[in-house]
Write a protein that holds these residues in place. Structure first.
Motif, short mmCIF file in Angstrom:
data_model
loop_
_atom_site.label_atom_id
_atom_site.label_comp_id
_atom_site.label_asym_id
_atom_site.label_seq_id
_atom_site.Cartn_x
_atom_site.Cartn_y
_atom_site.Cartn_z
N ALA A 91 0.83 -1.22 0.00
CA ALA A 91 0.00 0.00 0.00
C ALA A 91 0.86 1.27 0.00
CB ALA A 91 -0.95 -0.02 1.20
N ALA A 92 1.92 1.27 0.78
CA ALA A 92 2.78 2.46 0.86
C ALA A 92 3.49 2.70 -0.48
CB ALA A 92 3.80 2.31 1.99
N GLN A 93 3.94 1.64 -1.13
CA GLN A 93 4.60 1.77 -2.43
C GLN A 93 3.62 2.26 -3.49
OE1 GLN A 93 6.03 -2.27 -2.39
NE2 GLN A 93 8.15 -1.57 -2.36
N LYS A 94 2.40 1.77 -3.45
CA LYS A 94 1.38 2.23 -4.40
C LYS A 94 1.11 3.71 -4.23
CE LYS A 94 -0.97 -2.18 -4.32
NZ LYS A 94 -2.18 -2.86 -3.87
N LYS A 95 0.96 4.13 -2.98
CA LYS A 95 0.70 5.55 -2.70
C LYS A 95 1.84 6.41 -3.22
CE LYS A 95 -0.46 8.59 1.23
NZ LYS A 95 0.35 9.71 0.85
N GLN A 96 3.06 5.99 -2.96
CA GLN A 96 4.21 6.76 -3.41
C GLN A 96 4.29 6.79 -4.94
OE1 GLN A 96 8.12 5.22 -2.42
NE2 GLN A 96 8.96 7.29 -2.40
N LEU A 97 4.01 5.66 -5.58
CA LEU A 97 4.04 5.60 -7.03
C LEU A 97 2.99 6.54 -7.64
CD1 LEU A 97 5.16 4.33 -9.62
CD2 LEU A 97 3.55 2.44 -9.27
N ALA A 157 6.23 -10.74 2.00
CA ALA A 157 4.78 -10.92 2.09
C ALA A 157 4.10 -9.61 2.45
CB ALA A 157 4.45 -11.98 3.14
N ILE A 158 2.83 -9.49 2.07
CA ILE A 158 2.03 -8.31 2.38
C ILE A 158 0.95 -8.73 3.37
CG2 ILE A 158 0.43 -6.58 1.45
CD1 ILE A 158 2.07 -6.62 -1.11
N GLY A 159 0.82 -7.97 4.45
CA GLY A 159 -0.16 -8.27 5.49
C GLY A 159 -1.56 -7.84 5.12
N ALA A 160 -2.51 -8.15 5.99
CA ALA A 160 -3.91 -7.81 5.77
C ALA A 160 -4.13 -6.30 5.67
CB ALA A 160 -4.77 -8.39 6.89
N ASP A 161 -3.22 -5.52 6.27
CA ASP A 161 -3.34 -4.05 6.22
C ASP A 161 -2.79 -3.47 4.93
OD1 ASP A 161 -0.64 -4.48 6.60
OD2 ASP A 161 -0.48 -3.21 8.38
#
Length: 85
Positions: free
Chosen positions: A15-21, A72-76
């Motif tokens: 999610a953080a990488q998507k936001k930054q992208l 891995a990516i968590g539920a959040d």
């Protein structure tokens, strides 16, 4: 007004990488236009597709390969941990 679509394999970006992208692509387009007012006209979208819909060099990645490579990516939606090199 520009429409930008970024296609990627599900599980590579958290999610953080998507936001930054999304923010950085928008900033780049605004910078290229030279007007801060242009920002409200910029559409950027990330399309994620299942690993089985992709092939790299003839190999289809699996969720396990992606998690082992990128973490891995968590539920959040955030990356739990990056694998050690």
């Amino acid at each position: 007004m520009p429409y930008v679509t970024i296609s990627t394999v599900r599980g590579i970006l958290d999610a953080a990488q998507k936001k930054q992208l999304l923010e950085r692509v928008t900033d780049l387009l605004v910078e290229g236009q030279g007007s801060a007012d242009f920002r409200r006209n910029v559409w950027v979208r990330i399309e994620e597709q299942e690993p089985t819909h992709w092939s790299l060099g003839g190999m289809q990645p699996t969720a396990e390969i992606i998690a082992g490579t990128f973490g891995a990516i968590g539920a959040d939606g955030l990356r739990l941990a990056r694998p050690k090199p």
